[in-house]
Design a protein around this motif. Structure first.
Motif: not given
Length: 441
Positions: A275-276, A281-284, A317-318, A420-427
């Motif tokens: 899921p976007r 993808g976790l709780a759903g 698995t998901i 789960a929803d925010r953009p990645a903060t890493r490089r």
């Protein structure tokens, strides 16, 4: 992404070979000794050394070249299975040889798993990380289904030494692929620098500190622990529950459905990416996971349990893939070896606890409650039925309810939703690769 697919192809070959050997070695021990205890020792040795060594393995993965660790792990595995094949051919193979090799391979996996998980973000673009995880999980699922099934056929056709030599060949294939896959070094982060030069123990603590002090990751780890607890109870109770009213052939059908669910779930991740909104993808997917556990407990029906088992492993698995995807995007690449090692240790420990508790709790508490004369025969028994296995079914139902509650709490947990929803903060992986031009792992 093509490099990662090549790496996943080599991984698949290695996992299939190891699945052939795993089944063959356990079968040989039982046939040679006639002892279920000896066979059980094989299973324990397959799990315990990796759990104990896990934190050290994670620190080593982050300290040294990931590609060198993966190649070295495959070389060690290749040498050990070749040694077993030579011992078998000479007529000198003994059960303790199997125990030693199984223990070594458990230690090797403790190195490989965090190394593979941390390589994903270095080879796959950020928007393809979830699909890359799907390819890894697909290789593992195929190994646990096709590998074990084919292992039984191969054992009959070419004997133990032939199976071991096939496994040896798969290790060589994976080593050859790894030799041509360039893996960039991750950029140095402040988190890793804090423990640099302070010794191995300080480096090991980084994994625990990252997961233990960042609130969102701590919540994610607790969610994962609840997920693995449900998996452990379901796995431990499945065989006795089915055999309480059906045949061994029916059990084989149920186990096959679990393998198919895992293959379908990992294929879906590899093709779709999940899921976007990652919280879905976790709780759903944890919600239907809990429902499938409840459905499988309702009646002593093989078709019902087959559907429930397939649905459970598909959803698991998901959810597990999404969990790992979040860790890969939220944790600095140069400490992911330690973080994933810690994550794997916690997951393995929770599974072990579930395995230990499930049998005694079912036998001593729940089974007596749902005997025909049991104290819950007139209430719960009127819904689930009474007699052998229905107490285990009731326990399975309660585990499913706990999983439903856990999923509902995850949906309303603010820190988990933001994580789960925010953009990645890493490089970005591309930045990491640019920073590591000329370096290979």
């Amino acid at each position: 992404m093509r490099k990662f697919i090549a790496l996943a192809g080599g991984l698949l070959a290695s996992i299939l070979g190891s699945a052939f050997t795993g089944l063959a070695m356990g079968t040989w021990v039982f046939q040679h000794t006639g002892s279920a205890t000896q066979y059980g020792i094989t299973l324990v040795i397959n799990l315990l050394p990796g759990i104990v060594f896990g934190p050290v393995a994670g620190a080593l993965v982050d300290r040294y070249s990931r590609r060198a660790i993966l190649i070295g792990s495959e070389l060690v595995s290749a040498v050990t299975v070749l040694g077993l094949a030579l011992l078998y051919a000479a007529g000198a193979l003994q059960p303790w040889h199997i125990f030693v090799v199984v223990g070594i391979q458990s230690l090797v996996r403790a190195l490989q798993l965090p190394a593979l998980s941390s390589v994903v973000v270095l080879l796959a673009p950020k928007d393809q990380v979830s699909r890359a995880n799907g390819f890894v999980m697909l290789a593992q699922a195929l190994g646990n289904t096709v590998g074990f099934a084919a292992g039984g056929v191969l054992l009959l056709a070419i004997q133990l030494d032939g199976v071991l030599l096939v496994d040896f060949a798969t290790f060589l294939v994976n080593i050859l692929i790894l030799a041509f896959v360039r893996i960039p070094r991750p950029p140095r982060s402040e988190t890793a620098s804090e423990a640099e030069g302070r010794g191995l123990l300080a480096e090991i603590r980084v994994g625990f500190r990252v997961l233990g002090t960042r609130r969102a990751l701590r919540v994610l780890l607790l969610f994962s622990a609840a997920l693995n607890l449900s998996l452990g109870f379901a796995d431990a109770m499945l065989t006795p529950l089915v055999l309480s009213f059906a045949s061994a052939a029916a059990l084989g059908l149920v186990v096959a459905s679990m393998g198919i669910g895992a293959v379908l779930g990992s294929t879906a991740l590899a093709m779709w990416g999940g899921p976007r909104r990652r919280v879905n993808g976790l709780a759903g997917f944890a919600l239907p996971l809990g429902l499938f556990l409840c459905v499988g407990a309702l009646r002593p029906s093989i078709p019902l349990i087959v559907v429930a088992a397939l649905g459970f492993t598909f959803c698991f698995t998901i959810t597990d893939g999404t969990n790992r995807n979040i860790l890969q995007l939220e944790v600095e690449p140069d400490v992911q070896g330690r973080v994933f090692a810690t994550y794997n240790v916690v997951s393995g420990a929770v599974l072990a606890v579930a395995y230990v508790l499930a049998g005694p709790v079912a036998d001593r508490v729940f089974e007596p409650l749902l005997r025909p004369e049991g104290s819950l025969a007139g209430s719960v028994g009127s819904v689930l039925g009474t007699g052998p296995g229905r107490g285990m079914a009731f326990l399975m139902l309660l585990v499913g309810v706990v999983m439903l509650i856990t999923a509902a709490l995850a949906f309303v947990q603010p820190s988990l939703r933001r994580l789960a929803d925010r953009p990645a903060t890493r490089r970005e992986p591309e930045e990491a690769r640019a920073a590591a031009v000329g370096e290979v792992a």
